[in-house]
Design a protein around this motif. Sequence first.
Motif, PDB file in Angstrom:
ATOM      1  N   VAL A   1       2.093   6.685   8.694  1.00 22.83           N
ATOM      2  CA  VAL A   1       3.048   5.930   9.510  1.00 22.83           C
ATOM      3  C   VAL A   1       2.439   4.575   9.827  1.00 22.83           C
ATOM      4  CG1 VAL A   1       4.167   7.928  10.550  1.00 22.83           C
ATOM      5  CG2 VAL A   1       2.151   6.950  11.658  1.00 22.83           C
ATOM      6  N   ILE A   2       3.292   3.552   9.899  1.00 27.83           N
ATOM      7  CA  ILE A   2       2.854   2.229  10.333  1.00 27.83           C
ATOM      8  C   ILE A   2       2.856   2.208  11.856  1.00 27.83           C
ATOM      9  CG2 ILE A   2       3.401  -0.232  10.382  1.00 27.83           C
ATOM     10  CD1 ILE A   2       4.564   0.060   7.582  1.00 27.83           C
TER      11      ILE A   2
ATOM     12  N   SER B   1       0.831  -1.206   0.000  1.00 29.85           N
ATOM     13  CA  SER B   1       0.000   0.000   0.000  1.00 29.85           C
ATOM     14  C   SER B   1       0.860   1.249   0.000  1.00 29.85           C
ATOM     15  CB  SER B   1      -0.920   0.004   1.222  1.00 29.85           C
ATOM     16  OG  SER B   1      -1.770  -1.122   1.226  1.00 29.85           O
ATOM     17  N   PHE B   2       1.891   1.252   0.827  1.00 29.10           N
ATOM     18  CA  PHE B   2       2.792   2.408   0.870  1.00 29.10           C
ATOM     19  C   PHE B   2       3.450   2.620  -0.492  1.00 29.10           C
ATOM     20  CE2 PHE B   2       2.305   2.619   5.366  1.00 29.10           C
ATOM     21  CZ  PHE B   2       2.827   3.845   5.776  1.00 29.10           C
ATOM     22  N   ASN B   3       3.869   1.530  -1.117  1.00 31.92           N
ATOM     23  CA  ASN B   3       4.494   1.657  -2.436  1.00 31.92           C
ATOM     24  C   ASN B   3       3.507   2.188  -3.469  1.00 31.92           C
ATOM     25  OD1 ASN B   3       7.013   0.759  -1.595  1.00 31.92           O
ATOM     26  ND2 ASN B   3       6.532  -1.400  -1.995  1.00 31.92           N
ATOM     27  N   ALA B   4       2.264   1.729  -3.398  1.00 31.16           N
ATOM     28  CA  ALA B   4       1.248   2.222  -4.328  1.00 31.16           C
ATOM     29  C   ALA B   4       0.992   3.706  -4.110  1.00 31.16           C
ATOM     30  CB  ALA B   4      -0.041   1.423  -4.150  1.00 31.16           C
ATOM     31  N   ILE B   5       0.954   4.127  -2.858  1.00 33.63           N
ATOM     32  CA  ILE B   5       0.730   5.551  -2.560  1.00 33.63           C
ATOM     33  C   ILE B   5       1.923   6.383  -3.018  1.00 33.63           C
ATOM     34  CG2 ILE B   5       0.569   7.199  -0.646  1.00 33.63           C
ATOM     35  CD1 ILE B   5      -1.338   5.140   0.681  1.00 33.63           C
ATOM     36  N   ASN B   6       3.114   5.844  -2.854  1.00 34.82           N
ATOM     37  CA  ASN B   6       4.294   6.562  -3.356  1.00 34.82           C
ATOM     38  C   ASN B   6       4.215   6.764  -4.864  1.00 34.82           C
ATOM     39  OD1 ASN B   6       5.491   6.878  -0.865  1.00 34.82           O
ATOM     40  ND2 ASN B   6       6.690   4.990  -1.007  1.00 34.82           N
ATOM     41  N   SER B   7       3.682   5.781  -5.575  1.00 37.63           N
ATOM     42  CA  SER B   7       3.494   5.934  -7.024  1.00 37.63           C
ATOM     43  C   SER B   7       2.386   6.937  -7.325  1.00 37.63           C
ATOM     44  CB  SER B   7       3.151   4.580  -7.657  1.00 37.63           C
ATOM     45  OG  SER B   7       4.233   3.666  -7.512  1.00 37.63           O
ATOM     46  N   LEU B   8       1.322   6.906  -6.511  1.00 40.31           N
ATOM     47  CA  LEU B   8       0.213   7.834  -6.712  1.00 40.31           C
ATOM     48  C   LEU B   8       0.668   9.283  -6.558  1.00 40.31           C
ATOM     49  CD1 LEU B   8      -2.828   8.481  -7.001  1.00 40.31           C
ATOM     50  CD2 LEU B   8      -3.051   8.055  -4.530  1.00 40.31           C
ATOM     51  N   ARG B   9       1.612   9.527  -5.663  1.00 39.40           N
ATOM     52  CA  ARG B   9       2.066  10.904  -5.401  1.00 39.40           C
ATOM     53  C   ARG B   9       2.610  11.591  -6.658  1.00 39.40           C
ATOM     54  NH1 ARG B   9       4.489   8.887  -0.392  1.00 39.40           N
ATOM     55  NH2 ARG B   9       3.273   9.622   1.392  1.00 39.40           N
TER      56      ARG B   9
ATOM     57  N   ALA C   1      -1.515  -5.686  10.678  1.00 37.90           N
ATOM     58  CA  ALA C   1      -0.717  -4.478  10.456  1.00 37.90           C
ATOM     59  C   ALA C   1      -1.679  -3.298  10.452  1.00 37.90           C
ATOM     60  CB  ALA C   1       0.047  -4.553   9.137  1.00 37.90           C
ATOM     61  N   ALA C   2      -1.215  -2.173  10.997  1.00 37.34           N
ATOM     62  CA  ALA C   2      -2.072  -0.989  11.076  1.00 37.34           C
ATOM     63  C   ALA C   2      -1.254   0.245  10.735  1.00 37.34           C
ATOM     64  CB  ALA C   2      -2.688  -0.863  12.470  1.00 37.34           C
TER      65      ALA C   2
END
Length: 389
Positions: free
Chosen positions: A219-220, A199-207, A234-235
């Motif tokens: 933040v995790i 998810s973090f990687n996808a959001i980094n691409s979305l940016r 995981a949260a």
Amino acid sequence: MDIAKLKAAVIADVDARYPQLAALSKRLHDHPEVAFEERRSSAWLVDFLVKNGFDVESGICNLETAFRGSYGDGRPAVAFLAEYDALPGLGHACGHNLIAVSAVAAGLASRKAVDSLGGRVCVFGTPGEELYGGKAVMAAAGAFDGVDAAMLAHPGGGNRVLMSTLACENLNVEFEGVAAHAAAAPELGISALESMILSFNAINSLRQHIRASERINGVITDGGEAANIVPARAAANFIVRAENGVLLDALKKRVIDCFAGAARATGAKLKYSWGERYEAMVSNVALAKLFHENMRSLGRPVSLGENTVLNFSTDVGNVSQLLPAIQPMIAIAPDGVTIHTPPFAKAAATESALRTMLDAAKAMAMTAIDLLSSPETMEKVRGEFLKNK
């Protein structure tokens, strides 16, 4: 009534209370409390107001640490907004001890205006600005009904009266996977942590493909318990920002798609919830000009500024959607010292910072005089709000 003499009287009132206000600011700074846990801070502020003639109702809007203090009755009604929550781990690195004391000082000084001119002044205790948007809750519950204008002076690294801010919402996300021995039987597991990392990687691409003013930060908060166990949970916590509500809603959908895609890829179950929305701040120019002139008359070179969008958010924005409001930024620290940092927390405890913010309190009280003394001025402020609504 001689307005100049009345303004001189409120200036003298703030100056005369300096020792008590300094002690209150220090007390708040030395005992930081995070969002919705500001029990001591709220109680100290309420006690100070009650001892100085305000009628105070605590626990309003089903928020234990919120309050409404009033002096006088009738209209116009001018409100000063107090914040007093601290940042986790950083204390008062946003200077909310100074915001609270300046609001109280402005409210107490404004009693002289009410005694002479009529109307009403209020000091609202607004908890949980940093994490949960206490003013959003209060605005939705009708706390500001019957208020004609609101002000909050915020310590910062620069001087400007006019500004707009980003709308934002807080997002809590959780993935539920399946625990397994990470070495002996990884094929039996579903990693919630891998889902979050995807998810973090996808959001980094979305940016790369969002507007320059939009922000997605996270933040995790839970990534598993041990390296040899496939994490079953995981949260994370995210804040999503955009220039207005329409753009924010569109961005929110794209952000959730990132998490939903990770859930489909890994087989983990996705759960999420959105928090209170911080609406975009809309500064009232007519009200800002009054504060600007009053601050300059005190020898403080504060710029009126342009009503441009700044890349942060405040729940004062929710108030500004309901009634004329301003949130001037007042410099208390040297250039390069920004809010939400340890150096700024240190600056918020200094005498120079307090004296600067008490000048802002004087300017707010003087602005209240402008509104209470002149129906034409109040109508101009109200008219601008209605025109831009």
